[in-house]
Design a protein around this motif. Structure first.
Motif: not given
Ligand SMILES: [Zn+2]
Length: 311
Positions: A182, A185-186, A225-227
């Motif tokens: 990640y 954070r993605t 997490w993002n995405g």
């Protein structure tokens, strides 16, 4: 008389000089021998570490090969398939109604606990946990981590025991490396898929060519997490179900808590839910979880929970 004396003195001086010279020569020889030894040692060391690099290289190459290539030599572990497993629930049926909707209440008064253990198998804790589960005739779900499997020389034995004793095995990937999986954070979908495929190969090589799991847990949890939309799409296409948790004993939060604190945290997070998917860890630095497990089982039983697995 005088002459004789001069001669004697001269001989003595000559003796002393030759003694000094020979001592210097002997020291020089020793010094050179020492240097030679050190060089030989360095060369041997360099050769050995070269071999190590080669070994690591060949392990990496092994992962690149398809499992199917050597599957003919694999023995199967007798891992119980979902259709034949009386203790397992269908992740495809349960998760969309519960975890993905964040809804953990049931109309039929049944209460179900899914005990889950992440990051193992470990050298000491996993088998102690298996002993406690066996004694209570309870099945759990283990989200195994490739790097833990590799760093434990008894993991084959332990994984086979998990399978044989009727527990569920999910994947937690290989590296547990947040910055790789990640970045910013993605989710890096490609890195993520590769990381989980690497653990799949490791699991198949131990549990047999017929072993597969469609259950995964994201390191750090899906909701952190993002995405994740892009990842979810890929997982859906592959028929893989990711599962977070809605209760925990807090054993991941830094220090190794005493068993009483872990039980309190469990009670607090289970609350009045009818379905509890409980996050715990079977790593060696979480001794508290081993010590608290019986009290957790007793508590959940008293609250009317059944224990099931997800497959
Ligand atoms: Zn983890």
């Amino acid at each position: 008389m005088r002459r004789k004396e001069v001669k004697r003195i001269r001989r003595t001086i000559l003796f002393i000089i030759s003694l000094l010279i020979s001592t210097t020569i002997i020291f020089e020889i020793f010094d050179r021998l020492d240097k030679f030894n050190r060089n030989v040692y360095k060369k041997v060391e360099a050769l050995t570490s070269n071999n190590k690099v080669n070994d690591e290289e060949s392990i990496k190459n092994e992962y690149d090969n398809e499992v199917e290539e050597n599957s003919s030599v694999l023995d199967n572990s007798g891992y119980i398939k979902l259709e034949d497993d009386i203790n397992a629930d269908d992740a495809a049926e349960i998760l969309p109604k519960t975890m993905y909707e964040w809804n953990f209440y049931r109309e039929d008064n049944r209460k179900i606990a899914y005990l889950t253990f992440d990051d193992g198998p470990s050298k000491h804790s996993t088998e102690k946990i298996l002993d406690i589960l066996k004694k209570n005739d309870i099945k759990a779900t283990f989200f195994t981590l490739g790097s833990s499997i590799e760093s434990n020389d008894r993991s084959s034995e332990i994984l086979k025991r998990i399978a044989k004793e009727g527990h569920a095995i999910g994947s937690h990937g290989y590296s547990h490396n947040y910055s790789k999986l990640y970045p910013n954070r993605t989710v890096d979908v490609k890195a993520f898929v590769e990381d989980f495929q690497k653990n799949d190969v490791i699991l198949k090589n131990i549990l047999g060519k017929d072993f597969s799991t469609r259950l995964i847990r994201l390191p750090g949890g899906h909701s952190s997490w993002n995405g994740t939309e892009a990842l979810d799409k890929v997982l859906y296409e592959k028929g893989i179900w990711q599962v977070d948790w809605n209760a925990l004993n807090g054993d991941a939060e830094g220090r190794d808590f005493p068993k009483e604190a872990l039980l309190d945290k469990l009670k607090e997070t289970v609350g009045d839910k009818d379905i509890a998917i409980i996050l715990m860890h079977d790593t060696d630095n979480k001794k508290g979880t081993v010590e608290y497990l019986q009290s957790a089982i007793d508590y959940l039983k008293a609250e009317g929970f059944e224990f099931r697995t997800l497959k």
